[in-house]
Design a protein around this motif. Sequence first.
Motif, mmCIF file in Angstrom:
data_model
loop_
_atom_site.group_PDB
_atom_site.id
_atom_site.type_symbol
_atom_site.label_atom_id
_atom_site.label_comp_id
_atom_site.label_asym_id
_atom_site.label_seq_id
_atom_site.Cartn_x
_atom_site.Cartn_y
_atom_site.Cartn_z
ATOM 1 N N ASP A 1 4.164 -4.298 -7.862
ATOM 2 C CA ASP A 1 5.584 -4.575 -8.105
ATOM 3 C C ASP A 1 6.466 -3.541 -7.394
ATOM 4 O O ASP A 1 7.510 -3.880 -6.829
ATOM 5 C CB ASP A 1 5.877 -4.567 -9.604
ATOM 6 C CG ASP A 1 5.286 -5.784 -10.306
ATOM 7 O OD1 ASP A 1 4.905 -6.747 -9.612
ATOM 8 O OD2 ASP A 1 5.214 -5.772 -11.546
ATOM 9 N N THR A 2 6.042 -2.277 -7.425
ATOM 10 C CA THR A 2 6.787 -1.233 -6.719
ATOM 11 C C THR A 2 6.797 -1.495 -5.216
ATOM 12 O O THR A 2 7.839 -1.379 -4.559
ATOM 13 C CB THR A 2 6.170 0.146 -7.006
ATOM 14 O OG1 THR A 2 6.212 0.410 -8.414
ATOM 15 C CG2 THR A 2 6.906 1.251 -6.265
ATOM 16 N N ALA A 3 5.632 -1.872 -4.674
ATOM 17 C CA ALA A 3 5.522 -2.123 -3.234
ATOM 18 C C ALA A 3 6.442 -3.258 -2.791
ATOM 19 O O ALA A 3 7.079 -3.185 -1.732
ATOM 20 C CB ALA A 3 4.078 -2.441 -2.871
ATOM 21 N N LYS A 4 6.518 -4.308 -3.588
ATOM 22 C CA LYS A 4 7.370 -5.444 -3.227
ATOM 23 C C LYS A 4 8.839 -5.033 -3.155
ATOM 24 O O LYS A 4 9.588 -5.507 -2.288
ATOM 25 C CB LYS A 4 7.178 -6.578 -4.237
ATOM 26 C CG LYS A 4 5.826 -7.271 -4.121
ATOM 27 C CD LYS A 4 5.675 -8.356 -5.179
ATOM 28 C CE LYS A 4 4.331 -9.076 -5.053
ATOM 29 N NZ LYS A 4 4.154 -10.111 -6.111
ATOM 30 N N ILE A 5 9.244 -4.146 -4.056
ATOM 31 C CA ILE A 5 10.628 -3.664 -4.027
ATOM 32 C C ILE A 5 10.846 -2.760 -2.812
ATOM 33 O O ILE A 5 11.835 -2.909 -2.082
ATOM 34 C CB ILE A 5 10.966 -2.917 -5.332
ATOM 35 C CG1 ILE A 5 10.906 -3.873 -6.525
ATOM 36 C CG2 ILE A 5 12.345 -2.254 -5.234
ATOM 37 C CD1 ILE A 5 11.004 -3.187 -7.877
ATOM 38 N N VAL A 6 9.918 -1.833 -2.592
ATOM 39 C CA VAL A 6 10.052 -0.887 -1.472
ATOM 40 C C VAL A 6 10.087 -1.614 -0.132
ATOM 41 O O VAL A 6 10.803 -1.224 0.796
ATOM 42 C CB VAL A 6 8.898 0.140 -1.496
ATOM 43 C CG1 VAL A 6 8.908 1.008 -0.238
ATOM 44 C CG2 VAL A 6 9.003 1.019 -2.745
#
Length: 420
Positions: A272-277
């Motif tokens: 989820d963090t990667a998708k935002i970044v």
Amino acid sequence: MSRLFYFVRHGQTYFNLRLQLQGRCDSPLTPLGIQQAEKSAKVLSGQFFDCAFASPAGRVRETADILLKNRQVKLTYLEDLQEPNFGIMEGRQVEDQDLMQKCFGSLDFEQAGGEGKEELRLRTEKVFQEILSQTKKNDRILIVSHGIMSMAFMSYILKLDMLAYRQACLDEGRVFMPNAGILIFQEDHGKVSLIQKPCEAKDLCLPKKDKTIDIFYVRHGQTLFNLRHQVQGRSDAPLTDLGIEQAIQAQQALKNKQFSKAYVSYAKRAVDTAKIVLAGHDTEISIEKNLQEMNFGDLEGRLVDEAILKELYACHQNQENFLNHQGENLGAVKTRWQSILEKVYFENQDGDQVLFVGHGTMYAIMVAYLLKTDRLGLEAYCKQRGQQYSYNGGIARFQLNKDGIHLVQLMQDPKTYLHE
């Protein structure tokens, strides 16, 4: 890029030693055969494999186990990678040399009551297509099989002139495919080409290319377990509103970076963090088991009260050893780190920038190793500099080259990184 194949023959067996023909028959590796496989494993130790395929024959299984020791590589056994059936010649020291030469010279064992040339050709083409269907472009693929099967691949897949190849081997005084010998070829848009003709490990030279890859390591945003102060290794919890904001800050800090690829932990908080970044980036995401957080065993999910905190610190002080809690130790984590770094090195080009999205302890173990200290030493080192060793949404930088990984910048919180 193209698929790259490393075809390795099994090591010497007792039938090889006694000059008994060995197709579908089997015999174990000799001590020399084990040494041959170990030498090939050592030569190939700098090569990354995405997957491996092998004949189910015992001598091949032994060889494959040696080649893949300490590697986390999926190994698939395929019946069609077996050696041909040699018919009446199986398990014998053949007295009829004319029959043997005719069969082996033409890859046709039908006249000995075994597998015919057309049957072998179709089987070889079929198994190669099966391997292609289970792999993707850019994959590095290990195949462990047999001597005649290597000839079949060279003849039917690489379309080489085997009469000319055999004559060249005779002229040069070398065998067609030595025990534990290595053949390398590549496939690119349906075209298959030879990279390295079969040779012994000692004759194979595979120097690493000199290149530098920049790694931007982002820790996931704050989660519900972080907020509640619960142990969170292989356990998982969703990002909080603050965690989402931290990931957005990391995205802002890295928005001008051009990532060739992103390597992300299995954990949903990392994904989820990667998708935002990566919002606004057209970057391939590779979900990596080896980037998972350390396994804390039966401490997972526990509330970090005084007793649990004391136990955690005891494990950290004991070289990150959570084996007594059915978790991981430092050696296991370092092996995972090494595996993912090898993959990144071989998948990317000089000057590429890649994104890692992972976890606090995984990051801390790597940095402590590079600073020649331990986890607690790292905390003290960072405290002297007025910062934490890790931040939710934090960003650190490394460089990877042929000599290994190097720390460029300690992790900073995303706000600080954004304003630098």
